[in-house]
Write a protein that holds these residues in place. Structure first.
Motif, mmCIF file in Angstrom:
data_model
loop_
_atom_site.group_PDB
_atom_site.id
_atom_site.type_symbol
_atom_site.label_atom_id
_atom_site.label_comp_id
_atom_site.label_asym_id
_atom_site.label_seq_id
_atom_site.Cartn_x
_atom_site.Cartn_y
_atom_site.Cartn_z
ATOM 1 N N GLU A 186 0.838 -1.248 0.036
ATOM 2 C CA GLU A 186 0.119 0.080 -0.015
ATOM 3 C C GLU A 186 0.971 1.258 0.129
ATOM 4 O OE1 GLU A 186 -4.041 -1.106 2.609
ATOM 5 O OE2 GLU A 186 -2.401 -0.821 3.697
ATOM 6 N N TRP A 187 2.116 0.905 0.079
ATOM 7 C CA TRP A 187 3.088 2.388 0.139
ATOM 8 C C TRP A 187 3.393 2.742 -1.146
ATOM 9 C CZ3 TRP A 187 7.278 5.095 -0.605
ATOM 10 C CH2 TRP A 187 7.605 6.062 0.102
ATOM 11 N N ARG A 188 2.676 3.797 -1.708
ATOM 12 C CA ARG A 188 2.795 4.323 -2.911
ATOM 13 C C ARG A 188 3.300 3.180 -4.219
ATOM 14 N NH1 ARG A 188 5.162 10.446 -2.193
ATOM 15 N NH2 ARG A 188 4.346 10.703 -0.230
ATOM 16 N N PRO A 189 2.492 2.153 -4.210
ATOM 17 C CA PRO A 189 2.880 1.325 -5.124
ATOM 18 C C PRO A 189 2.829 1.519 -6.686
ATOM 19 C CG PRO A 189 0.310 1.259 -4.527
ATOM 20 C CD PRO A 189 0.936 2.117 -3.632
ATOM 21 N N GLU A 190 3.729 1.044 -7.400
ATOM 22 C CA GLU A 190 3.719 1.232 -8.831
ATOM 23 C C GLU A 190 3.157 0.161 -9.520
ATOM 24 O OE1 GLU A 190 8.091 1.528 -9.255
ATOM 25 O OE2 GLU A 190 8.459 3.463 -8.062
ATOM 26 N N PRO A 191 2.911 0.284 -11.023
ATOM 27 C CA PRO A 191 2.233 -0.700 -11.703
ATOM 28 C C PRO A 191 3.110 -1.963 -11.386
ATOM 29 C CG PRO A 191 2.421 1.119 -12.834
ATOM 30 C CD PRO A 191 3.088 1.613 -11.585
ATOM 31 N N GLY A 192 2.277 -2.942 -11.043
ATOM 32 C CA GLY A 192 2.847 -4.424 -10.664
ATOM 33 C C GLY A 192 3.128 -4.719 -9.494
ATOM 34 N N ASP A 193 3.194 -3.727 -8.592
ATOM 35 C CA ASP A 193 3.232 -3.715 -6.996
ATOM 36 C C ASP A 193 1.895 -3.974 -6.263
ATOM 37 O OD1 ASP A 193 6.002 -3.447 -7.528
ATOM 38 O OD2 ASP A 193 6.175 -1.480 -6.886
ATOM 39 N N GLU A 194 0.962 -3.641 -6.948
ATOM 40 C CA GLU A 194 -0.359 -3.557 -6.245
ATOM 41 C C GLU A 194 -0.503 -5.236 -5.837
ATOM 42 O OE1 GLU A 194 -0.018 -2.830 -9.282
ATOM 43 O OE2 GLU A 194 -0.738 -0.780 -9.896
ATOM 44 N N ASP A 195 -1.480 -5.217 -4.793
ATOM 45 C CA ASP A 195 -1.828 -6.520 -4.314
ATOM 46 C C ASP A 195 -3.408 -6.179 -3.699
ATOM 47 O OD1 ASP A 195 -2.429 -9.079 -2.596
ATOM 48 O OD2 ASP A 195 -0.552 -8.864 -1.894
ATOM 49 N N PRO A 196 -4.278 -7.218 -4.311
ATOM 50 C CA PRO A 196 -5.786 -6.943 -3.948
ATOM 51 C C PRO A 196 -5.916 -7.170 -2.302
ATOM 52 C CG PRO A 196 -5.215 -9.134 -5.149
ATOM 53 C CD PRO A 196 -4.037 -8.309 -5.213
ATOM 54 N N ASP A 197 -4.884 -8.033 -1.587
ATOM 55 C CA ASP A 197 -5.239 -8.116 -0.508
ATOM 56 C C ASP A 197 -3.968 -7.901 0.400
ATOM 57 O OD1 ASP A 197 -6.105 -9.070 2.004
ATOM 58 O OD2 ASP A 197 -6.168 -11.179 1.569
ATOM 59 N N PRO A 198 -3.587 -6.557 0.568
ATOM 60 C CA PRO A 198 -2.360 -6.087 1.027
ATOM 61 C C PRO A 198 -2.008 -6.855 2.412
ATOM 62 C CG PRO A 198 -3.538 -4.358 0.233
ATOM 63 C CD PRO A 198 -4.520 -5.392 0.201
ATOM 64 N N LYS A 199 -3.255 -6.977 3.526
ATOM 65 C CA LYS A 199 -2.943 -7.589 4.648
ATOM 66 C C LYS A 199 -2.020 -9.060 4.827
ATOM 67 C CE LYS A 199 -7.247 -10.005 5.716
ATOM 68 N NZ LYS A 199 -8.310 -10.040 6.448
ATOM 69 N N ARG A 200 -2.175 -9.585 3.637
ATOM 70 C CA ARG A 200 -1.459 -10.914 3.290
ATOM 71 C C ARG A 200 -0.091 -10.748 3.746
ATOM 72 N NH1 ARG A 200 -2.481 -14.095 -1.804
ATOM 73 N NH2 ARG A 200 -1.838 -11.845 -2.863
ATOM 74 N N THR A 201 0.562 -9.627 3.434
ATOM 75 C CA THR A 201 2.079 -9.718 3.698
ATOM 76 C C THR A 201 2.395 -9.620 5.237
ATOM 77 O OG1 THR A 201 1.794 -6.918 3.843
ATOM 78 C CG2 THR A 201 2.061 -8.014 1.588
ATOM 79 N N SER A 202 1.322 -9.029 5.928
ATOM 80 C CA SER A 202 1.643 -9.366 7.360
ATOM 81 C C SER A 202 2.832 -8.430 7.535
ATOM 82 C CB SER A 202 1.985 -10.920 8.049
ATOM 83 O OG SER A 202 0.969 -11.411 7.781
ATOM 84 N N THR A 203 3.147 -7.277 6.940
ATOM 85 C CA THR A 203 4.271 -6.530 7.179
ATOM 86 C C THR A 203 3.929 -5.017 6.889
ATOM 87 O OG1 THR A 203 5.774 -8.393 6.298
ATOM 88 C CG2 THR A 203 6.832 -5.949 6.507
ATOM 89 N N PHE A 204 4.300 -3.993 7.801
ATOM 90 C CA PHE A 204 4.092 -2.881 7.625
ATOM 91 C C PHE A 204 5.339 -1.952 7.033
ATOM 92 C CE2 PHE A 204 0.735 -4.058 10.913
ATOM 93 C CZ PHE A 204 -0.197 -3.428 10.012
ATOM 94 N N ALA A 205 4.891 -1.096 6.547
ATOM 95 C CA ALA A 205 6.193 -0.012 5.964
ATOM 96 C C ALA A 205 5.443 1.378 6.025
ATOM 97 C CB ALA A 205 6.017 -0.202 4.364
ATOM 98 N N ALA A 206 6.521 2.218 6.323
ATOM 99 C CA ALA A 206 6.494 3.560 6.504
ATOM 100 C C ALA A 206 7.936 4.286 6.095
ATOM 101 C CB ALA A 206 6.127 3.762 7.941
ATOM 102 N N VAL A 207 7.784 5.806 5.716
ATOM 103 C CA VAL A 207 8.706 6.615 5.574
ATOM 104 C C VAL A 207 8.694 7.834 6.520
ATOM 105 C CG1 VAL A 207 10.250 7.971 4.002
ATOM 106 C CG2 VAL A 207 9.547 5.582 3.270
ATOM 107 N N GLY A 208 9.680 8.214 7.299
ATOM 108 C CA GLY A 208 9.387 9.603 7.980
ATOM 109 C C GLY A 208 10.292 10.391 7.994
ATOM 110 N N ARG A 209 10.026 11.710 8.126
ATOM 111 C CA ARG A 209 11.170 12.829 7.968
ATOM 112 C C ARG A 209 11.308 13.317 9.580
ATOM 113 N NH1 ARG A 209 11.284 18.506 6.982
ATOM 114 N NH2 ARG A 209 12.958 19.049 5.400
ATOM 115 N N LYS A 210 12.581 13.743 9.607
ATOM 116 C CA LYS A 210 13.046 14.216 10.788
ATOM 117 C C LYS A 210 12.832 15.917 10.542
ATOM 118 C CE LYS A 210 17.106 15.088 14.043
ATOM 119 N NZ LYS A 210 18.296 14.665 14.458
ATOM 120 N N THR A 211 12.163 16.335 11.386
ATOM 121 C CA THR A 211 11.733 17.720 11.576
ATOM 122 C C THR A 211 12.730 18.548 12.471
ATOM 123 O OG1 THR A 211 9.808 17.287 12.742
ATOM 124 C CG2 THR A 211 9.581 17.423 10.332
ATOM 125 N N GLY A 212 13.106 17.916 13.594
ATOM 126 C CA GLY A 212 13.718 18.813 14.535
ATOM 127 C C GLY A 212 14.764 17.957 15.332
#
Length: 268
Positions: free
Chosen positions: A242-268
């Motif tokens: 679900e994190w900004r998928p490109e063509p070919g990366d999509e999954d009709p059932d994302p929860k099957r990955t049982s893995t979370f992803a994130a990107v964050g910015r340090k602001t201070g």
């Protein structure tokens, strides 16, 4: 067992390693029979695992490209594993050949592979160190030579924090790395979770613990708590595909990955 020329005498080939088991599931060639047997047993209880790990590698590709687009040209890849196709330096250099990368892993085989691959390259290096000792990693001569901490750095922890148990204080480890970076730096992670396909994930976890190394699955809430020091970019903390998928990366059932992803910015 015949010992390949690139494997030093101090490397134990009788025990599987997380990096080499990961390589098996990615279809790589940098592994041994003991790793393939462990990977087979784990995949028996979680057949989706090879697909999940490929989804994780696809997330790595998207996240690194995103960071280069934000002007980040330095990367500290913690728990980097074996440099199979599509690793950080390949993705980053395809966007900006001036990017600089430090790979860090506790597995001597992974580091040996990385060093062989990067031999003669000025903008990337591999450090043999335990990410749970941030000061050792940050003060390593190769780290200091390669990265300029007065400029933004992308700190990457892809599919590695679930090998860090709670008693080692993963949130504190992340905080120490972020404290060493300037505002405008980024932190990216992927983390296996008990959410999603929970029953099979728990069984695979027990297989991994008994055959390879300790494994700490966490809930979405617990993974979110590890991200307290950064401002998440859209779409926040989501399943891998679900994190900004490109063509070919999509999954009709994302929860099957049982893995979370994130990107964050340090602001201070």
């Amino acid at each position: 067992m015949e010992r390949p020329a690139w494997v030093g005498p101090d490397i134990d080939l009788s025990r599987p390693s997380p990096a080499r088991v990961y390589d098996v599931h990615l279809g790589g060639a940098h592994n041994f029979q003991v790793d393939r047997e462990a990977a087979r047993r784990i995949a028996e209880v979680m057949p989706d695992l090879p697909r999940i790990l490929r989804a994780n590698r696809a997330f790595l590709r998207r996240a690194v490209r995103f960071l280069v687009d934000q002007g980040v040209t330095q990367f500290l890849d913690l728990g980097s594993g074996i440099p199979t196709a599509g690793n950080v330096h390949e993705v980053a250099w395809s966007a900006d050949p001036g990017c600089r990368i430090v790979y860090v892993d506790v597995d001597p085989v992974a580091v040996a592979h990385s060093r062989a691959l990067l031999d003669g390259v000025d903008h990337a290096t591999a450090v043999h160190a335990d990410l749970r000792r941030p000061e050792e990693v940050l003060n390593h001569p190769e780290t200091r030579r390669t990265l300029d901490f007065t400029r933004p750095v992308g700190v990457l922890m892809f599919a590695v924090l679930h090998f860090v148990p709670d008693e080692d204080d993963p949130a504190g480890i992340i905080r120490r790395y972020l404290d060493a970076t300037v505002p405008g730096s980024y932190f990216a992670l992927s983390h296996a979770s008990l959410d999603g396909e929970a029953e099979r994930a728990e069984e695979a976890t027990e297989q991994f613990r008994s055959r390879v190394t300790d494994f700490s699955m966490r809930t979405r809430t617990e993974v979110g708590e590890l991200l307290a020091g950064v401002e998440l970019v859209e779409p926040g903390l989501v399943y891998l595909t679900e994190w900004r998928p490109e063509p070919g990366d999509e999954d009709p059932d994302p929860k099957r990955t049982s893995t979370f992803a994130a990107v964050g910015r340090k602001t201070g």
